[in-house]
Scaffold this motif. Structure first.
Motif, PDB file in Angstrom:
ATOM      1  N   THR A  21       0.849  -1.187   0.000  1.00  0.00           N
ATOM      2  CA  THR A  21       0.000   0.000   0.000  1.00  0.00           C
ATOM      3  C   THR A  21       0.883   1.235   0.000  1.00  0.00           C
ATOM      4  O   THR A  21       1.821   1.322   0.808  1.00  0.00           O
ATOM      5  CB  THR A  21      -0.910   0.013   1.239  1.00  0.00           C
ATOM      6  OG1 THR A  21      -1.816  -1.085   1.156  1.00  0.00           O
ATOM      7  CG2 THR A  21      -1.704   1.307   1.324  1.00  0.00           C
ATOM      8  N   PRO A  22       0.646   2.192  -0.898  1.00  0.00           N
ATOM      9  CA  PRO A  22       1.490   3.400  -0.933  1.00  0.00           C
ATOM     10  C   PRO A  22       1.493   4.112   0.413  1.00  0.00           C
ATOM     11  O   PRO A  22       0.451   4.283   1.045  1.00  0.00           O
ATOM     12  CB  PRO A  22       0.828   4.254  -2.018  1.00  0.00           C
ATOM     13  CG  PRO A  22       0.085   3.283  -2.874  1.00  0.00           C
ATOM     14  CD  PRO A  22      -0.375   2.203  -1.952  1.00  0.00           C
ATOM     15  N   ILE A  23       2.673   4.514   0.849  1.00  0.00           N
ATOM     16  CA  ILE A  23       2.844   5.216   2.114  1.00  0.00           C
ATOM     17  C   ILE A  23       3.149   6.670   1.817  1.00  0.00           C
ATOM     18  O   ILE A  23       4.088   6.979   1.084  1.00  0.00           O
ATOM     19  CB  ILE A  23       3.976   4.582   2.946  1.00  0.00           C
ATOM     20  CG1 ILE A  23       3.637   3.116   3.254  1.00  0.00           C
ATOM     21  CG2 ILE A  23       4.195   5.356   4.236  1.00  0.00           C
ATOM     22  CD1 ILE A  23       4.762   2.364   3.925  1.00  0.00           C
ATOM     23  N   SER A  24       2.348   7.566   2.370  1.00  0.00           N
ATOM     24  CA  SER A  24       2.533   8.988   2.104  1.00  0.00           C
ATOM     25  C   SER A  24       3.786   9.510   2.787  1.00  0.00           C
ATOM     26  O   SER A  24       4.321   8.896   3.722  1.00  0.00           O
ATOM     27  CB  SER A  24       1.312   9.774   2.597  1.00  0.00           C
ATOM     28  OG  SER A  24       1.136   9.592   3.987  1.00  0.00           O
ATOM     29  N   ASP A  25       4.233  10.652   2.315  1.00  0.00           N
ATOM     30  CA  ASP A  25       5.410  11.281   2.893  1.00  0.00           C
ATOM     31  C   ASP A  25       5.107  11.707   4.322  1.00  0.00           C
ATOM     32  O   ASP A  25       3.967  12.021   4.670  1.00  0.00           O
ATOM     33  CB  ASP A  25       5.803  12.503   2.058  1.00  0.00           C
ATOM     34  CG  ASP A  25       7.209  12.985   2.383  1.00  0.00           C
ATOM     35  OD1 ASP A  25       7.890  12.293   3.159  1.00  0.00           O
ATOM     36  OD2 ASP A  25       7.602  14.034   1.862  1.00  0.00           O
ATOM     37  N   VAL A  26       6.129  11.717   5.158  1.00  0.00           N
ATOM     38  CA  VAL A  26       5.927  12.065   6.561  1.00  0.00           C
ATOM     39  C   VAL A  26       5.864  13.571   6.726  1.00  0.00           C
ATOM     40  O   VAL A  26       6.318  14.341   5.886  1.00  0.00           O
ATOM     41  CB  VAL A  26       7.053  11.485   7.435  1.00  0.00           C
ATOM     42  CG1 VAL A  26       7.023   9.977   7.385  1.00  0.00           C
ATOM     43  CG2 VAL A  26       8.407  12.003   6.975  1.00  0.00           C
ATOM     44  N   GLY A  27       5.285  14.005   7.843  1.00  0.00           N
ATOM     45  CA  GLY A  27       5.113  15.424   8.102  1.00  0.00           C
ATOM     46  C   GLY A  27       6.283  16.069   8.818  1.00  0.00           C
ATOM     47  O   GLY A  27       6.906  16.985   8.301  1.00  0.00           O
ATOM     48  N   PRO A  28       6.640  15.642  10.055  1.00  0.00           N
ATOM     49  CA  PRO A  28       7.728  16.288  10.780  1.00  0.00           C
ATOM     50  C   PRO A  28       9.035  16.225  10.002  1.00  0.00           C
ATOM     51  O   PRO A  28       9.385  15.198   9.441  1.00  0.00           O
ATOM     52  CB  PRO A  28       7.812  15.467  12.074  1.00  0.00           C
ATOM     53  CG  PRO A  28       6.458  14.877  12.233  1.00  0.00           C
ATOM     54  CD  PRO A  28       5.969  14.618  10.848  1.00  0.00           C
ATOM     55  N   SER A  29       9.757  17.345   9.994  1.00  0.00           N
ATOM     56  CA  SER A  29      10.978  17.409   9.201  1.00  0.00           C
ATOM     57  C   SER A  29      12.234  17.358  10.051  1.00  0.00           C
ATOM     58  O   SER A  29      13.322  17.231   9.511  1.00  0.00           O
ATOM     59  CB  SER A  29      10.996  18.702   8.371  1.00  0.00           C
ATOM     60  OG  SER A  29      10.897  19.835   9.222  1.00  0.00           O
ATOM     61  N   ASN A  30      12.109  17.482  11.381  1.00  0.00           N
ATOM     62  CA  ASN A  30      13.304  17.402  12.204  1.00  0.00           C
ATOM     63  C   ASN A  30      12.947  16.865  13.581  1.00  0.00           C
ATOM     64  O   ASN A  30      11.779  16.706  13.932  1.00  0.00           O
ATOM     65  CB  ASN A  30      13.990  18.772  12.315  1.00  0.00           C
ATOM     66  CG  ASN A  30      13.051  19.834  12.869  1.00  0.00           C
ATOM     67  OD1 ASN A  30      12.327  19.593  13.826  1.00  0.00           O
ATOM     68  ND2 ASN A  30      13.065  21.015  12.268  1.00  0.00           N
ATOM     69  N   LYS A  31      13.975  16.585  14.368  1.00  0.00           N
ATOM     70  CA  LYS A  31      13.775  15.978  15.680  1.00  0.00           C
ATOM     71  C   LYS A  31      13.277  16.972  16.718  1.00  0.00           C
ATOM     72  O   LYS A  31      12.910  16.583  17.821  1.00  0.00           O
ATOM     73  CB  LYS A  31      15.081  15.346  16.149  1.00  0.00           C
ATOM     74  CG  LYS A  31      15.547  14.192  15.272  1.00  0.00           C
ATOM     75  CD  LYS A  31      16.823  13.577  15.804  1.00  0.00           C
ATOM     76  CE  LYS A  31      17.272  12.418  14.929  1.00  0.00           C
ATOM     77  NZ  LYS A  31      18.523  11.788  15.426  1.00  0.00           N
ATOM     78  N   GLN A  32      13.293  18.266  16.398  1.00  0.00           N
ATOM     79  CA  GLN A  32      12.815  19.273  17.340  1.00  0.00           C
ATOM     80  C   GLN A  32      11.292  19.411  17.306  1.00  0.00           C
ATOM     81  O   GLN A  32      10.719  20.173  18.079  1.00  0.00           O
ATOM     82  CB  GLN A  32      13.453  20.636  17.039  1.00  0.00           C
ATOM     83  CG  GLN A  32      14.914  20.734  17.466  1.00  0.00           C
ATOM     84  CD  GLN A  32      15.832  19.900  16.590  1.00  0.00           C
ATOM     85  OE1 GLN A  32      15.633  19.816  15.380  1.00  0.00           O
ATOM     86  NE2 GLN A  32      16.830  19.280  17.205  1.00  0.00           N
ATOM     87  N   GLY A  33      10.639  18.700  16.389  1.00  0.00           N
ATOM     88  CA  GLY A  33       9.181  18.723  16.353  1.00  0.00           C
ATOM     89  C   GLY A  33       8.589  19.756  15.428  1.00  0.00           C
ATOM     90  O   GLY A  33       7.369  19.949  15.421  1.00  0.00           O
ATOM     91  N   ALA A  34       9.421  20.454  14.642  1.00  0.00           N
ATOM     92  CA  ALA A  34       8.877  21.404  13.684  1.00  0.00           C
ATOM     93  C   ALA A  34       8.166  20.641  12.572  1.00  0.00           C
ATOM     94  O   ALA A  34       8.673  19.652  12.049  1.00  0.00           O
ATOM     95  CB  ALA A  34       9.986  22.273  13.098  1.00  0.00           C
ATOM     96  N   VAL A  35       6.985  21.095  12.206  1.00  0.00           N
ATOM     97  CA  VAL A  35       6.147  20.382  11.252  1.00  0.00           C
ATOM     98  C   VAL A  35       6.395  20.902   9.846  1.00  0.00           C
ATOM     99  O   VAL A  35       6.435  22.116   9.618  1.00  0.00           O
ATOM    100  CB  VAL A  35       4.657  20.542  11.620  1.00  0.00           C
ATOM    101  CG1 VAL A  35       3.775  19.824  10.605  1.00  0.00           C
ATOM    102  CG2 VAL A  35       4.405  19.992  13.017  1.00  0.00           C
ATOM    103  N   ARG A  36       6.593  19.986   8.920  1.00  0.00           N
ATOM    104  CA  ARG A  36       6.722  20.342   7.512  1.00  0.00           C
ATOM    105  C   ARG A  36       5.426  19.968   6.804  1.00  0.00           C
ATOM    106  O   ARG A  36       5.014  18.816   6.812  1.00  0.00           O
ATOM    107  CB  ARG A  36       7.886  19.590   6.872  1.00  0.00           C
ATOM    108  CG  ARG A  36       7.993  19.797   5.364  1.00  0.00           C
ATOM    109  CD  ARG A  36       9.277  19.177   4.828  1.00  0.00           C
ATOM    110  NE  ARG A  36       9.357  17.761   5.154  1.00  0.00           N
ATOM    111  CZ  ARG A  36       8.857  16.797   4.381  1.00  0.00           C
ATOM    112  NH1 ARG A  36       8.229  17.110   3.260  1.00  0.00           N
ATOM    113  NH2 ARG A  36       8.976  15.529   4.725  1.00  0.00           N
ATOM    114  N   PHE A  37       4.775  20.951   6.202  1.00  0.00           N
ATOM    115  CA  PHE A  37       3.501  20.713   5.542  1.00  0.00           C
ATOM    116  C   PHE A  37       3.731  20.360   4.075  1.00  0.00           C
ATOM    117  O   PHE A  37       4.536  20.995   3.387  1.00  0.00           O
ATOM    118  CB  PHE A  37       2.599  21.946   5.659  1.00  0.00           C
ATOM    119  CG  PHE A  37       2.145  22.201   7.064  1.00  0.00           C
ATOM    120  CD1 PHE A  37       1.003  21.600   7.551  1.00  0.00           C
ATOM    121  CD2 PHE A  37       2.877  23.019   7.910  1.00  0.00           C
ATOM    122  CE1 PHE A  37       0.582  21.818   8.850  1.00  0.00           C
ATOM    123  CE2 PHE A  37       2.470  23.251   9.211  1.00  0.00           C
ATOM    124  CZ  PHE A  37       1.319  22.645   9.685  1.00  0.00           C
TER     125      PHE A  37
END
Length: 347
Positions: free
Chosen positions: A125-141
């Motif tokens: 099943t295709p897995i979408s790209d993840v959201g968080p971009s770093n270990k500090q918890g900043a969210v990448r949209f």
């Protein structure tokens, strides 16, 4: 209606998900012949069907994603005692799983990684790209092509608090007691002791929509509840048989007595039980009669819809007492079926 992408067969050959095929809606992906329709009472009241779905669901999840706790869910498993389809409410969205599961997917060389790589080369099943971009918890949209992405794409969002919404309890403090015991001290399943709709001591007061299906939707069930509740006082002769309490357990989820939600049920079993109570469930001979009188070569579609389609409310409007001549024109399984296919020559 919620849809998740279906699995891709042989992705190792470069095959990708067809954007024109969004996947089967989750709520209607269950066939009902010999599952809720034409099931012997002994089989219906046993745990055999529940056990079958236990193995079926886990096997399906493993084939599609390699995990058995959920679709691509490699962490956060339930206990073995609770992880059973007769006890849980399914989460139909898998959007959050890639974020949670990424660090826990097989990555270390060994048998587990080899099995994961071999299986995912054959079906995945295709897995979408993840959201968080770093270990500090900043969210990448991720760019989803909608306006909200362009408004927030340049912002740094780092939440410092997460509030878990743990649900609510249903209390009716404004209602008087029916038998000396206050309403607010009683679970909804005890108040509504007739098909989870009304109390035998006061059938004129109906509780519509106070159920929670493990997989499915409340509004279709609320529509069927309203039909039975209205039919009971206004046309009781149209109810073919008594509403027996012994017909309740097969559609209820098995919850602990101290559980917050004690009104969980199986969507398809409950919908079919309400239809049986009203005489609205079309049988095999009803379907044969409709297709026999249909002036079309596509009448065979109705037989497939009846046997393998989910329990849409329109399926229970084909025969009395809630017969609706336009029900046949509703899109069901193969798109919009002409009304003359489903409409019987008799009212």
């Amino acid at each position: 209606m919620k849809r998740n992408p279906g699995p891709v067969v042989l992705p190792i050959l470069g095959r990708k998900l067809n954007p024109e095929e969004p996947g089967i809606p989750i709520d209607v992906s269950r066939a009902n012949m010999f599952d809720t329709t034409y099931v012997h009472p002994r089989l219906r009241n046993s745990m055999i069907l529940w056990e079958y779905y236990t193995y079926y669901i886990k096997l399906l999840l493993w084939f599609c994603s390699g995990a058995t706790a959920g679709m691509d869910q490699w962490i956060g498993k339930m206990s073995a005692e609770r992880h059973h389809p007769s006890k849980i409410f399914f989460n139909k969205s898998m959007k959050v799983c890639p974020d949670i599961s990424k660090p826990y997917r097989p990555a270390t060389p060994g048998p587990q990684l080899w099995h994961y790589a071999l299986r995912s080369a054959l079906i995945q099943t295709p897995i979408s790209d993840v959201g968080p971009s770093n270990k500090q918890g900043a969210v990448r949209f991720i760019d989803n092509g909608r306006l909200e992405y362009h408004r927030i794409k340049n912002e740094v969002v780092r939440p410092d608090m997460i509030v878990y919404c743990t649900g609510y309890q249903q209390k009716f403090t404004f209602l008087e007691s029916l038998d000396g015991q206050a309403f607010e001290t009683r679970p909804i399943t005890e108040i509504t002791n007739v098909r989870s709709i009304w109390n035998r001591a006061e059938p004129t007061m109906g509780f519509i929509g106070f159920v929670r299906p493990s997989l499915g939707a409340i509004p279709p069930l609320a529509a069927l509840q309203a039909q039975l509740w209205v039919l009971h006082p206004l046309a009781p002769r149209r109810i073919p048989q008594p509403l027996r309490p012994e017909d309740d357990p097969h559609y209820r989820l098995l919850s602990n007595l101290d559980a917050r939600v004690t009104y969980g049920l199986d969507h398809e079993s409950y919908a079919y039980q309400l239809a049986l109570d009203m005489g609205s469930a079309p049988g095999l001979w009803d379907i044969c009669n409709i297709t026999y009188h249909a002036n079309t070569t596509k009448a065979w579609r109705l037989r497939i819809v009846w046997a393998f389609g989910a329990h849409f409310t329109t399926k229970f409007r084909l025969v009395s007492p809630w017969y609706w001549d336009k029900a046949a024109a509703r899109p069901l399984f193969f798109g919009k079926i002409p009304a003359r296919v489903l409409k019987s020559s008799e009212d």
